[in-house]
Motif scaffolding. Structure first.
Motif, mmCIF file in Angstrom:
data_model
loop_
_atom_site.group_PDB
_atom_site.id
_atom_site.type_symbol
_atom_site.label_atom_id
_atom_site.label_comp_id
_atom_site.label_asym_id
_atom_site.label_seq_id
_atom_site.Cartn_x
_atom_site.Cartn_y
_atom_site.Cartn_z
ATOM 1 N N PHE A 263 -11.098 -1.340 23.382
ATOM 2 C CA PHE A 263 -10.277 -1.640 22.216
ATOM 3 C C PHE A 263 -10.595 -0.681 21.068
ATOM 4 O O PHE A 263 -11.674 -0.741 20.479
ATOM 5 N N ALA A 264 -9.662 0.224 20.778
ATOM 6 C CA ALA A 264 -9.800 1.192 19.674
ATOM 7 C C ALA A 264 -11.183 1.848 19.660
ATOM 8 O O ALA A 264 -11.700 2.183 18.590
ATOM 9 N N ALA A 265 -11.738 2.068 20.837
ATOM 10 C CA ALA A 265 -13.136 2.497 20.925
ATOM 11 C C ALA A 265 -13.446 3.790 20.180
ATOM 12 O O ALA A 265 -14.447 3.864 19.452
ATOM 13 N N PRO A 266 -12.646 4.856 20.316
ATOM 14 C CA PRO A 266 -13.007 6.088 19.602
ATOM 15 C C PRO A 266 -12.994 5.939 18.087
ATOM 16 O O PRO A 266 -13.689 6.679 17.390
ATOM 17 N N ILE A 267 -12.211 4.998 17.566
ATOM 18 C CA ILE A 267 -12.122 4.812 16.121
ATOM 19 C C ILE A 267 -13.177 3.831 15.632
ATOM 20 O O ILE A 267 -13.917 4.115 14.692
ATOM 21 N N LEU A 268 -13.270 2.680 16.268
ATOM 22 C CA LEU A 268 -14.252 1.684 15.838
ATOM 23 C C LEU A 268 -15.674 2.184 16.074
ATOM 24 O O LEU A 268 -16.564 1.926 15.270
ATOM 25 N N GLY A 269 -15.889 2.893 17.169
ATOM 26 C CA GLY A 269 -17.223 3.399 17.458
ATOM 27 C C GLY A 269 -18.080 2.372 18.164
ATOM 28 O O GLY A 269 -17.611 1.313 18.603
ATOM 29 N N ARG A 270 -19.356 2.669 18.234
ATOM 30 C CA ARG A 270 -20.274 1.874 19.046
ATOM 31 C C ARG A 270 -21.540 1.556 18.264
ATOM 32 O O ARG A 270 -21.986 2.331 17.415
ATOM 33 N N VAL A 271 -22.115 0.399 18.579
ATOM 34 C CA VAL A 271 -23.406 -0.010 18.034
ATOM 35 C C VAL A 271 -24.415 -0.016 19.172
ATOM 36 O O VAL A 271 -24.120 -0.489 20.273
ATOM 37 N N GLY A 272 -25.585 0.530 18.935
ATOM 38 C CA GLY A 272 -26.603 0.551 19.976
ATOM 39 C C GLY A 272 -27.911 1.081 19.434
ATOM 40 O O GLY A 272 -28.077 1.278 18.224
#
Length: 644
Positions: A263-272
């Protein structure tokens, strides 16, 4: 770690015999010892390589290396924090000399340090029968009441990360249940840690070498994460495979996640877990093992979303370091929750866009925005983009969709939708031959109105009007329609560019959206959105970022907007966008486009289509396709129908 009994005191003995003395000389000796001790404590806690900070010191019952090992064992659990140590002047107390030791640990970045005092004890040479000044070392020199056999352990307490909300306040990203998978160093011997790391990396499909390095370089109590799975998404047979790896361990946790993985991954980004590069770049902010935003909006607004992490420092018995009830709390700084980030994405429309692109290849993007206020409602990238953000940051030749801009420039040059133009099979500019697309209708050749030339997408007719335009006219029209002027919108956004052509041939190519003209799908959605709204639209995504129309953009006149809407409506009723003619709802305006690009030794075609209906503007881009109407058209139609 070796520990003396309570009755036995380990002595740090300063090397080099001093002559026996008394009174102020003894105090001077203790002060000199205090200064050397001060430097040694700081260096021993913060420097892993190089000479032993206690080298040259003699010890009554231990070697310098043994003392260094004991001290470092006490502070090893402090996550690499560097203490500031200050020792005051020595004074006589009974048969000892003492000095106040002030410790200051920057436990939480940006907060007041953990400050406390301990006491250092000295036996100057003048109080001894023989030998040199002696410094008494016990665990409680390092921290108050630290008992024999205890060490310090700093534990990070994660904060509640702020949610990312979308249109209508819908929660898009929030804490969701996950399983963190990694190696627990306390459950595997150091000699076998590398083998375990290698096996786990191969099991979960990550790069082996960096993970092995991370595991072998971690502390003896560290949990070194390899991968995180959403609960229920672990591979089949995973539990049994992990159980066979010594030290393999899972931790139930929560992580800020969108409704689905893509879901909108390239825009929302990732937490880790923070990367080594993040720690190296900002060691005061990030430490190994921290959880933070590592890409997209999660990274850009990490300070806001992350809040303030907490840390607790415990005194932990080395004999039972895994038992929570055996530790004593020495210091606590509670976490502060992060603040939410509001964006404009509409969860339903974003999901629809991603379903529309589910089977496209080799790379496609769709952007939908609301012309009335510029709100981006969907920005989707298909799987073939490899996680790249084509939707708002792609840089591609827009092809014939750019004829919307060319049409505005020609209207401003004095043409009308009814002005006759010559649509010929080919046109030559300085020896460069331009032609129409392969299945251009022969019935639309010859002397035709400008509106029909745009509706049928006649390249030669528009190129034939190049003399009507002056320098900068095309770029000015583009700016009016929201293309070619950069803004900081608070997220990665490419508005395109319409550079001054370097030659007449390049100028001709620019008129049909090729040459050096570039745009993103977001920029082209903005172009047709501006026509629909009758004003320059500036797209927006992050609610807290103010956007405004740039002063360089000449306002779109009402008559210009009306003429453009009529031209683009004819694209749907009579031209290359006829596939949208029966879409339910308000009238649709549209423009198709193709643009050639080089792919190795082959020439391939980008496929575009843009459309607007009511208060919705949409751009679809497919990296390689047949044509705008054949390849991008069905995708755009599916989105418009689903958006109703």
């Amino acid at each position: 770690m070796r520990r003396t009994s309570a009755a036995l005191i380990t002595l740090l003995v300063l090397g080099g015999a001093l002559s026996a003395c008394s009174g102020s000389d003894a105090t001077d000796e203790a002060d000199a010892a205090a200064r050397k001790l001060e430097k040694a404590l700081v260096a021993a806690a913060t420097t892993k390589d190089g000479p032993n900070p206690f080298a040259g010191l003699a010890f009554s019952s231990e070697t310098p290396d043994e003392v260094l090992e004991d001290y470092r064992s006490i502070v090893a659990g402090m996550d690499g924090l560097a203490p500031a140590v200050t020792i005051g002047e020595a004074s006589e107390s009974k048969d000892l000399y003492t000095a106040q030791v002030t410790w200051s640990w920057p436990v939480v970045e940006g907060e007041k340090p953990w400050i406390y005092e301990t006491t250092a004890e000295f036996h100057p040479a003048s109080t001894l029968d023989e030998g040199a000044t002696q410094v008494v070392f016990r665990p409680d020199l390092v921290a108050p009441d630290l008992a024999d056999g205890e060490v310090l352990d700093a534990v990070t307490e994660a904060t509640d990360r702020g949610d990312i909300t979308g249109a209508g306040g819908a929660v898009l990203v929030t804490e969701r249940a996950v399983v963190r998978v990694g190696i627990d160093r306390s459950k595997v011997d150091a000699a076998r840690a590398a083998d375990s790391a290698r096996a786990l990396a191969q099991l979960v499909g990550i790069d082996v070498k960096p993970y092995v390095k991370a595991v072998t370089g971690a502390g003896p109590r560290a949990f070194v994460e390899a991968i995180t799975y959403r609960v229920g998404e672990e591979p089949a047979g995973f539990d049994a495979a992990l159980a066979a790896i010594e030290g393999g361990h899972t931790v139930d946790a929560e992580l800020a996640l969108a409704p689905s993985r893509d879901f909108a991954a390239p825009i929302l980004g990732r937490v880790g877990p923070v990367t080594a590069e993040m720690v190296e770049k900002d060691p005061e902010k990030y430490r190994s093992g921290d959880i933070a935003g590592v890409s997209g909006l999660q990274a850009r607004y990490d300070d806001q979303l992350r809040g303030s992490v907490g840390r607790v420092v415990y005194a932990v018995p080395t004999a039972d370091k895994a038992a929570d009830d055996a530790r004593r709390e020495l210091y606590r700084h509670d976490a502060a929750p992060g603040r939410p980030l509001a964006i404009t994405l509409d969860e339903r429309l974003q999901g629809l866009a991603e379903r529309v692109l589910a089977n496209t290849a080799p790379g496609a993007a769709l952007v939908a925005l609301r012309p009335s206020d510029g709100a981006i409602l969907a920005a989707a990238n298909d799987a073939a983009t490899g996680g790249q953000n084509y939707a708002t940051f792609g840089q591609f030749a827009p092809g014939s969709t750019f004829k919307i801009v060319t049409s505005l420039a020609l209207l401003r040059a004095g043409l009308t939708p009814e002005s006759p133009v010559e649509c010929t099979p080919t046109v030559s500019v300085n020896g460069k031959e331009f032609k129409n697309y392969s299945d251009y209708p022969s019935s639309a050749l010859g002397r035709i109105p400008l509106r029909e030339a745009v509706a049928q997408s006649c390249n030669t007719a528009l190129i034939g009007q190049r003399e009507a335009l002056g320098k900068g006219d095309l770029a000015s029209a583009a700016a009016t329609l929201g293309l070619g002027i950069d803004h900081d919108l608070g997220f990665p956004a490419y508005f395109g560019e319409v550079p001054d052509p370097a030659s007449e041939t390049e100028a001709a190519a620019s008129l049909i959206g090729q040459g050096k003209v570039l745009a993103s799908p977001m920029a082209m959605a903005t172009v047709i959105g501006s026509v629909q709204a009758g004003k320059t639209v500036v797209p927006r995504l992050v609610e807290q970022v103010d956007v405004s129309v740039p002063s360089e953009a000449t306002p779109l006149a009402a008559g210009e907007a009306e003429a453009l809407r009529a031209i683009l409506r004819q694209v749907v009723t009579e031209g290359s966008g006829r596939g949208l003619a029966d879409v339910p709802g308000p009238p649709v305006i549209a423009k198709t486009g193709t643009a050639e690009y080089a792919d190795g030794g082959a020439v391939r075609t980008h496929a575009w289509m843009v459309a607007a209906q009511g208060d919705l503007a949409v751009a679809v881009f497919v990296q390689t396709g047949e044509s705008g109407s054949q390849t991008a058209g069905p995708l755009l139609e599916a989105f418009l129908r689903g958006a109703r």
